[in-house]
Motif scaffolding. Structure first.
Motif, PDB file in Angstrom:
ATOM      1  N   MET A  51       0.836  -1.174   0.000  1.00  0.00           N
ATOM      2  CA  MET A  51       0.000   0.000   0.000  1.00  0.00           C
ATOM      3  C   MET A  51       0.888   1.246   0.000  1.00  0.00           C
ATOM      4  SD  MET A  51      -2.860   1.646   2.606  1.00  0.00           S
ATOM      5  CE  MET A  51      -3.157   0.319   3.624  1.00  0.00           C
ATOM      6  N   LYS A  52       0.485   2.227  -0.795  1.00  0.00           N
ATOM      7  CA  LYS A  52       1.220   3.493  -0.851  1.00  0.00           C
ATOM      8  C   LYS A  52       1.033   4.267   0.452  1.00  0.00           C
ATOM      9  CE  LYS A  52       1.752   5.137  -5.478  1.00  0.00           C
ATOM     10  NZ  LYS A  52       1.443   6.203  -6.393  1.00  0.00           N
ATOM     11  N   LYS A  53       2.067   4.984   0.804  1.00  0.00           N
ATOM     12  CA  LYS A  53       2.006   5.826   1.996  1.00  0.00           C
ATOM     13  C   LYS A  53       1.094   7.026   1.711  1.00  0.00           C
ATOM     14  CE  LYS A  53       4.917   8.322   5.185  1.00  0.00           C
ATOM     15  NZ  LYS A  53       6.246   8.783   5.501  1.00  0.00           N
ATOM     16  N   GLN A  54       0.221   7.340   2.656  1.00  0.00           N
ATOM     17  CA  GLN A  54      -0.673   8.494   2.501  1.00  0.00           C
ATOM     18  C   GLN A  54       0.039   9.774   2.903  1.00  0.00           C
ATOM     19  OE1 GLN A  54      -4.360   6.222   4.316  1.00  0.00           O
ATOM     20  NE2 GLN A  54      -4.917   8.252   3.630  1.00  0.00           N
ATOM     21  N   PRO A  55      -0.375  10.916   2.344  1.00  0.00           N
ATOM     22  CA  PRO A  55       0.219  12.188   2.771  1.00  0.00           C
ATOM     23  C   PRO A  55      -0.083  12.435   4.251  1.00  0.00           C
ATOM     24  CG  PRO A  55      -1.356  12.520   0.966  1.00  0.00           C
ATOM     25  CD  PRO A  55      -1.388  11.079   1.328  1.00  0.00           C
ATOM     26  N   ASP A  56       0.830  13.054   4.930  1.00  0.00           N
ATOM     27  CA  ASP A  56       0.664  13.371   6.348  1.00  0.00           C
ATOM     28  C   ASP A  56       0.053  14.765   6.463  1.00  0.00           C
ATOM     29  OD1 ASP A  56       1.023  14.247   9.008  1.00  0.00           O
ATOM     30  OD2 ASP A  56       2.775  12.970   9.251  1.00  0.00           O
ATOM     31  N   PHE A  57      -1.224  14.823   6.834  1.00  0.00           N
ATOM     32  CA  PHE A  57      -1.943  16.096   6.911  1.00  0.00           C
ATOM     33  C   PHE A  57      -1.253  17.042   7.898  1.00  0.00           C
ATOM     34  CE2 PHE A  57      -5.062  18.932   8.772  1.00  0.00           C
ATOM     35  CZ  PHE A  57      -5.603  19.518   7.646  1.00  0.00           C
ATOM     36  N   LYS A  58      -0.843  16.530   9.047  1.00  0.00           N
ATOM     37  CA  LYS A  58      -0.217  17.377  10.072  1.00  0.00           C
ATOM     38  C   LYS A  58       1.035  18.054   9.518  1.00  0.00           C
ATOM     39  CE  LYS A  58       1.786  17.041  14.673  1.00  0.00           C
ATOM     40  NZ  LYS A  58       2.143  16.116  15.738  1.00  0.00           N
ATOM     41  N   ASN A  59       1.878  17.294   8.834  1.00  0.00           N
ATOM     42  CA  ASN A  59       3.091  17.886   8.260  1.00  0.00           C
ATOM     43  C   ASN A  59       2.757  18.907   7.180  1.00  0.00           C
ATOM     44  OD1 ASN A  59       4.898  16.583   9.908  1.00  0.00           O
ATOM     45  ND2 ASN A  59       5.213  14.879   8.498  1.00  0.00           N
TER      46      ASN A  59
END
Length: 176
Positions: free
Chosen positions: A1-9
């Motif tokens: 599975m692809k890593k999701q973008p980190d909203f917090k960052n």
């Protein structure tokens, strides 16, 4: 599975770092719902009083004091002040308001002088070609703004550079 973008960052990278005034407008294109997520992150836990709201025609201005979640907390060594938030006075401006409806849980109506804490803001999907509902809500209250679809403007604008909460109280003690 692809890593999701980190909203917090993403949030910190765009808004965080050195305290500075924020001006943020929700776009009317396909980015609108993404912008609402960012706006919600910028204004959740804001405080305001209904009596301070100003409506001129279809423009509504809500003076708020917001916790600046986009700026990392300041950590203190003292046990009573382990971490501290930056705060800022701001205006939340909403245009094309054609109706305002308040509702309260358990039938408890608040005074217009009561400080309300804003937990969430969202824009309903379009049910009607002419009107959209923008909802602001707290734990025991909800305010639904009916907006004319064609001219929606939702904008946050800080009135000052964010400062630490304790600085506000130190400044008040020094005056007088």
């Amino acid at each position: 599975m692809k890593k999701q973008p980190d909203f917090k960052n993403l949030f910190y990278d765009h808004f965080g770092g050195t305290p500075q005034k924020v001006t943020y407008s929700v776009r009317s294109d396909s980015n609108r719902f993404h912008d609402m997520v960012f706006l919600n992150s910028l204004i959740h836990d804001s405080r305001f009083k209904a009596e301070k709201m100003q409506q001129r025609g279809t423009k509504l201005i809500i003076p708020i004091t917001r916790d600046c979640w986009e700026i990392p907390l300041v950590h203190r060594d003292k046990p009573s002040h382990q971490s501290e938030l930056y705060i800022a006075n701001a205006h939340l401006t909403i245009s094309s308001v054609i109706g305002i409806t308040w509702s309260y849980r358990h039938g408890i109506k608040f005074s217009e002088k009561t400080e309300l804490w804003l937990q969430e803001i969202w824009l309903d999907r379009q049910d009607n070609d002419e009107i959209r509902a923008l909802t602001l809500c707290g734990f025991d209250w909800q305010c639904v703004l009916n907006l004319r679809t064609e001219k929606i403007l939702i904008k946050l604008q800080d009135l000052e550079v964010p400062f630490l909460y304790t600085q506000k109280h130190k400044n008040k003690k020094g005056k007088g």
